[in-house]
Design a protein around this motif. Sequence first.
Motif, PDB file in Angstrom:
ATOM      1  N   SER A 258     -34.949 -13.651  36.696  1.00  0.00           N
ATOM      2  CA  SER A 258     -36.073 -13.530  37.941  1.00  0.00           C
ATOM      3  C   SER A 258     -35.409 -12.826  39.071  1.00  0.00           C
ATOM      4  O   SER A 258     -34.223 -12.911  39.296  1.00  0.00           O
TER       5      SER A 258
ATOM      6  N   ALA B 108     -41.467 -19.278  37.771  1.00  0.00           N
ATOM      7  CA  ALA B 108     -40.365 -19.699  38.135  1.00  0.00           C
ATOM      8  C   ALA B 108     -40.628 -21.162  39.044  1.00  0.00           C
ATOM      9  O   ALA B 108     -41.750 -21.460  39.067  1.00  0.00           O
TER      10      ALA B 108
ATOM     11  N   ASP C 208     -31.343 -15.780  38.902  1.00  0.00           N
ATOM     12  CA  ASP C 208     -32.065 -15.446  39.913  1.00  0.00           C
ATOM     13  C   ASP C 208     -31.417 -14.706  40.797  1.00  0.00           C
ATOM     14  O   ASP C 208     -30.267 -15.090  41.409  1.00  0.00           O
TER      15      ASP C 208
END
Lengths: 240, 464
Positions: free
Chosen positions: B322, B114, B276
């Motif tokens: 993520s 990331a 995310d």
Amino acid sequence: MVTLTAPEAPAVDVLKETTVDLAASTVRELNQAIHNAEDGQAWTVTNPGGKHSLAVGINAGIAVTIDGHAGYYAAGMHQKGDVTINGNAGVGLAENIMSGTVHVRGDASQSAAATGHGGLVVIDGNAGARCGISMKGVDIVVGGNIGHMSAFMAQAGRLVVCGDAGDALGDSIYEARIYVKGTVASLGADCIEKPLREEHLTELAELLAAAGRTDNPAHFKRYGSARNLYHFSVHNSTSY
Amino acid sequence: MTITSVPLPAEAPQAAPAQNLAAPDIAALGLRESATFDRATIADIQRAAATGVYDIRGWGAKRKVPHFDDLLFLGASMSRYPLEGYREKCDTDVVLGDRHATRPLHLQTPVTIAGMSFGALSANAKEALGRGASEVGTSTTTGDGGMTPEERGQSKHLVYQYLPSRYGMNPDDLRKADAIEIVLGQGAKPGGGGMLLGQKITERVAGMRTLPVGIDQRSASRHPDWTGPDDLEIKIGELREITDWKTPIYVKIGASRPYYDTALAVKSGADVVVLDGMQGGTAATQQVFIENVGIPTLAAIPQAVQALQELGVHRTVQLIVSGGIRTGADVAKAMALGADAVAIGTAALIALGDNDPRYAAEYSALGSAAGFYDDFQDGRDPAGITTQDPELSGRLDPVAAGHRLANYLRVLTMEAQTIARACGKSHLRNLEPEDLVALTIETSAMARVPLAGTSWIPGVQGSF
């Protein structure tokens, strides 16, 4: 050892001006052509029709003239050479410009020269809101007025305004310098008027001359950061 | 959770060691801890009263939220055939960004690194991330501070973040990038801008960001030259024109309204959506923001997948998820719910050496402990990762740390393959929601898979 042969001569005559008519060609064709261009070439764009992303990402020392109005992000991420727009420009004119010159004969919409790292952006008319937002070294000269929240979080570079500035000028400004000839509706957080010293008159005269203007530097006021908000402090909680 | 911008007054309570009273002692004394005012909460109030400033820290949400732990896979048996664990192939590669870009990324594992900035992380840490990712054929990502030669040099596949601050943004680096990630938000702080405190703004960091050395840097939460999906479409068009339509363009969103944000990212022309969740990490954010804004990764994935499916672009516009990915099981679960790939940040830092017990004494001196250290904002990381101090960052050997990360990435990939084979899948992307059940009603409702032992999915008509 490989034997190198001389490259063929460029197909385009460097002295000849190439015209791209956007009534017949696409924006993609225009941008690909100028990305393949070589230093010294001159390009004219006709019938731009307010299309977006015209002449973006120029990375050669060429001169591009856009005859008419441009849409969003005209001359975006400009890196080398000169772009002239004989008309108005939309949002994000010359955003993130690195060097070179972009000159708009008419007005520019909001976020003109946003985050520009270098170079010179000249707007003969007015600029909308957020002119020079987050500027990082670019010089901007506006012949007319600028809108609200201009030079918000401006980090470096110079913004010259020959007309008036809107509300919250220079809000949360860092090290950029602002010169305004007319009135300022209001200053943003941590932006204050500062003395106009000899070195400022000198740099202002240079900027005005570079923009082809005849305004008297002594008629401007200078604004910049009070540097009171550079560190978090409980006592600043009412400043934001 | 210490504040370093404001010096603590002499009478201020020092941050308590994580375990200052062992559990048996509490029981023996008959002490009862308040569930509402637990020790961490009391310490927060005392710290706020002493300093007058909110707590800023790194890491992601630390509160317990429904997560992948509450999902289980249904291994194959009579009605599904498993693949032989050590014989039959289970592929892991993924192509990202082939919707519009002529040069999509082809990664060997769906576990990517990331976005984390040089500034938040040391140059050695960035280099180590590049080395580890490249060793296993995956991508790494820049952050809010521009592209360093170290990470470009060591990263085979480098994703260049396009952030509101535009620190260090320039067309040369843009053209060097293997993909461009337009960042709208991050899971730790959807709606929040960046922050880097003065102690980490060294000369090099300041130079890359065009800022004075040593100031507390705030970066914007909104992009300076576009607002909303109609503008974003034009912005994506500009980036494609500058890069001659070669480079894939990702749009990263912090999980809050993923159904709408994903649909609008697709409409705006994104090749890839990066989603995310709230467990995703940060280098410096207000604790109140980290713990109270955004939704868990688990709750966000089905909404994003639903948007992609309704628009007919699931697998055409890839989804990278993520926020709280730790194991190969997490990788497999995210992919079974519809992700094409995942990204790791916090786990990657731990693999490099973050929170290593060998620095126990130094963590203690900082008022923390190995396993608890989250003061990424103050630049004193004993492990040399979240710091710009030359002595501290010199402790991190980028080659050795890169190997550790590569090892960890291989383990994640092999673990995910183990599960996929057990479910009869010859490619990780073939994992599907049908392979999953939930352990709790909350997880069942969020993940939209049945409660284990039932065919009931709360909120889904026709399930029972």
